[in-house]
Scaffold this active site. Structure first.
Site, PDB file in Angstrom:
ATOM      1  N   SER A 194      20.143  44.951  24.694  1.00  0.00           N
ATOM      2  CA  SER A 194      20.011  44.921  22.974  1.00  0.00           C
ATOM      3  C   SER A 194      21.309  45.841  22.728  1.00  0.00           C
ATOM      4  CB  SER A 194      18.628  45.591  22.605  1.00  0.00           C
ATOM      5  OG  SER A 194      18.800  46.044  21.421  1.00  0.00           O
ATOM      6  N   TYR A 231      12.449  52.607  23.898  1.00  0.00           N
ATOM      7  CA  TYR A 231      12.562  51.708  24.156  1.00  0.00           C
ATOM      8  C   TYR A 231      14.145  51.307  24.583  1.00  0.00           C
ATOM      9  CZ  TYR A 231      14.376  46.997  22.544  1.00  0.00           C
ATOM     10  OH  TYR A 231      15.067  45.653  22.468  1.00  0.00           O
ATOM     11  N   LYS A 267      16.251  50.087  28.064  1.00  0.00           N
ATOM     12  CA  LYS A 267      17.187  49.078  28.220  1.00  0.00           C
ATOM     13  C   LYS A 267      18.508  49.593  28.930  1.00  0.00           C
ATOM     14  CE  LYS A 267      15.475  45.434  26.145  1.00  0.00           C
ATOM     15  NZ  LYS A 267      14.910  44.258  26.827  1.00  0.00           N
TER      16      LYS A 267
HETATM   17  C1  UD1 Z   1      15.133  47.137  15.213  1.00  0.00           C
HETATM   18  C2  UD1 Z   1      14.967  48.380  15.996  1.00  0.00           C
HETATM   19  C3  UD1 Z   1      15.900  48.116  17.215  1.00  0.00           C
HETATM   20  C4  UD1 Z   1      15.565  46.673  17.950  1.00  0.00           C
HETATM   21  C5  UD1 Z   1      15.264  45.596  16.838  1.00  0.00           C
HETATM   22  C6  UD1 Z   1      15.209  44.672  17.569  1.00  0.00           C
HETATM   23  C7  UD1 Z   1      14.284  50.383  14.591  1.00  0.00           C
HETATM   24  C8  UD1 Z   1      15.013  51.785  14.102  1.00  0.00           C
HETATM   25  N1  UD1 Z   1      15.340  49.507  15.243  1.00  0.00           N
HETATM   26  O1  UD1 Z   1      16.603  47.054  14.676  1.00  0.00           O
HETATM   27  O2  UD1 Z   1      15.972  49.079  18.277  1.00  0.00           O
HETATM   28  O3  UD1 Z   1      16.562  46.528  19.110  1.00  0.00           O
HETATM   29  O4  UD1 Z   1      14.751  45.858  15.627  1.00  0.00           O
HETATM   30  O5  UD1 Z   1      15.074  43.302  16.677  1.00  0.00           O
HETATM   31  O6  UD1 Z   1      13.212  50.168  14.666  1.00  0.00           O
HETATM   32  N2  UD1 Z   1      14.229  46.504   6.881  1.00  0.00           N
HETATM   33  C9  UD1 Z   1      13.359  46.850   5.609  1.00  0.00           C
HETATM   34  N3  UD1 Z   1      12.169  46.746   5.410  1.00  0.00           N
HETATM   35  C10 UD1 Z   1      11.415  46.088   6.265  1.00  0.00           C
HETATM   36  C11 UD1 Z   1      11.892  45.826   7.635  1.00  0.00           C
HETATM   37  C12 UD1 Z   1      13.210  46.184   7.925  1.00  0.00           C
HETATM   38  O7  UD1 Z   1      14.072  47.298   4.618  1.00  0.00           O
HETATM   39  O8  UD1 Z   1      10.299  46.041   6.151  1.00  0.00           O
HETATM   40  C13 UD1 Z   1      15.469  46.939   7.072  1.00  0.00           C
HETATM   41  C14 UD1 Z   1      15.869  48.073   7.771  1.00  0.00           C
HETATM   42  O9  UD1 Z   1      15.980  49.380   7.156  1.00  0.00           O
HETATM   43  C15 UD1 Z   1      17.159  47.521   8.362  1.00  0.00           C
HETATM   44  C16 UD1 Z   1      17.071  46.002   8.419  1.00  0.00           C
HETATM   45  O10 UD1 Z   1      16.099  45.633   7.627  1.00  0.00           O
HETATM   46  O11 UD1 Z   1      18.315  48.068   7.592  1.00  0.00           O
HETATM   47  C17 UD1 Z   1      16.951  45.255   9.888  1.00  0.00           C
HETATM   48  O12 UD1 Z   1      15.792  45.985  10.164  1.00  0.00           O
HETATM   49  P1  UD1 Z   1      14.821  45.382  11.742  1.00  0.00           P
HETATM   50  O13 UD1 Z   1      14.778  43.764  11.442  1.00  0.00           O
HETATM   51  O14 UD1 Z   1      13.961  46.366  11.888  1.00  0.00           O
HETATM   52  O15 UD1 Z   1      16.128  45.423  12.688  1.00  0.00           O
HETATM   53  P2  UD1 Z   1      17.024  46.782  13.145  1.00  0.00           P
HETATM   54  O16 UD1 Z   1      16.375  48.197  12.317  1.00  0.00           O
HETATM   55  O17 UD1 Z   1      18.369  46.621  13.162  1.00  0.00           O
END
Ligand code: UD1
Length: 336
Positions: A124, A148, A152
């Site tokens: 990842s 997590y 990895k």
């Molecule tokens: C997250 C994990 C990462 C993991 C990946 C797997 C965290 C901090 N990071 O990454 O370790 O490898 O998922 O796919 O959990 N967002 C919102 N609202 C939501 C959900 C997300 O605004 O309800 C935003 C987040 O702040 C971010 C973006 O959407 O800016 C993507 O979020 P997400 O899909 O959770 O991915 P990562 O944060 O990149």
């Protein structure tokens, strides 16, 4: 080639199984079904027109893994099985080290015993920790910010040690950025249990009316619209990256790491707009505070995979959203 996919009935494993089966490989799924459903094997057989056996077993069952490798004359393993929720890993670190690190150790012992030494590992972009520069290439320093991510990283390092001890091993660590989307059939896709932690599954559930609105985690990041920027990659592109990595390992021994991303960043609000356009539904948003542990921007340099694997992501954002929407609609009844 006969290929074993651990975690093969899960989200990414199932799409990789399909791509491999369609490329003429014989695939066998190995999964304990802790986060997936047994009927994925039938669905894969239905789409590909080839039988897809599923062995129900745990990664820590080294004997069953060894028997499966022998029985199916496996030549290479794609290792997807693992727990993947960041928050849960903070609350239950031992479960993560046991399943992810312990499970991989068990797999490697089984492979070594049987003489199978080709492995593609689901890593990842989380192994890069807080980005020090963008785009992130494979030379970026690695670190971890939660159990997590550390699991990895430990696995990647364990694999490097193993390869250093025996030159017959061929290992590719594929560092995924943000996988989204689903196969066009709508028969396989991401089926999160409970409240989705990742952005696109949550957006899809808002669009279909299961949840009232999306909480946008922060609009004060140093990005063009203030919301977080990520490198979203279509899961079918990601799946094809595994086929490319296997082809590469046929000609190269040693330990190799590759980013699988598009090289393009998109903000949360861009994703919401793209999803609204693909679905024709409104996705109401609420701006809330930042989520702990989030970074402003994260996207890949995908150059190494392009030059060494002859692979690059081809599918655009509208396809990522449209295929997610298609899957969401077809599976509304089975998702919980
Ligand atoms: C997250 C994990 C990462 C993991 C990946 C797997 C965290 C901090 N990071 O990454 O370790 O490898 O998922 O796919 O959990 N967002 C919102 N609202 C939501 C959900 C997300 O605004 O309800 C935003 C987040 O702040 C971010 C973006 O959407 O800016 C993507 O979020 P997400 O899909 O959770 O991915 P990562 O944060 O990149």
């Amino acid at each position: 080639m006969n290929i074993l996919l651990t975690g093969g009935s899960g989200y990414i494993g199932s799409h990789a199984a399909l791509v491999l089966a369609q490329a003429g490989h014989a695939v066998v799924l190995y999964d304990n079904l802790c986060n997936s459903r047994a009927d994925v094997a039938q669905r894969l057989a239905q789409i590909s027109g080839h039988p897809v056996p599923l062995v129900q077993g745990d990664m820590r069952d080294t004997d069953l893994l060894a028997r499966t490798l022998r029985q199916h004359h496996i030549a290479a393993v794609l290792h997807f099985a693992g727990l993947k929720a960041v928050g849960e890993s903070v609350a239950e670190p031992l479960a993560y080290y046991d399943n992810n690190v312990g499970g991989t150790l068990s797999l490697l012992r089984a492979m070594q015993g049987v003489g199978v030494r080709t492995l593609v590992f689901s890593s990842s972009a989380t192994v890069y920790g807080e980005p020090r520069y963008l785009p992130i290439d494979e030379a970026h320093p690695t670190s971890a910010t939660n159990p997590y991510g550390r699991s990895k990283l430990h696995i990647e390092e364990m694999l490097a040690d193993l390869v250093a001890s025996d030159a017959a091993w061929r290992v590719a660590c594929l560092r995924y950025f943000n996988p989204v989307g689903a196969h066009a059939s709508g028969l396989i896709g991401e089926n999160p249990r409970g409240v989705p932690h990742n952005l696109l599954p949550f957006v899809a559930q808002v669009a279909i009316g299961r949840r009232p609105s999306l909480d946008v985690f922060g609009q004060d990041y140093p990005t063009p619209d203030g919301t977080g920027v990520r490198d979203y990659i279509h899961v079918m592109d990601l799946a094809e990256g595994h086929l490319a990595a296997l082809d590469f390992l046929a000609g190269h021994s040693g330990w190799h790491a590759f980013n699988l991303g598009t090289g393009q960043g998109h903000s949360v609000l861009e994703m919401v707009r793209a999803f609204e356009a693909a679905s024709g539904r409104a996705v109401p948003c609420r701006i809330v505070g930042r989520r702990a542990g989030d970074v402003a921007s994260c996207y890949a340099s995908a150059e190494k995979a392009r030059t060494m694997l002859d692979w690059q992501a081809r599918r655009a954002l509208d396809d990522m959203c449209a295929s997610t929407w298609n899957w969401q609609q077809q599976n509304e009844k089975i998702s919980s």
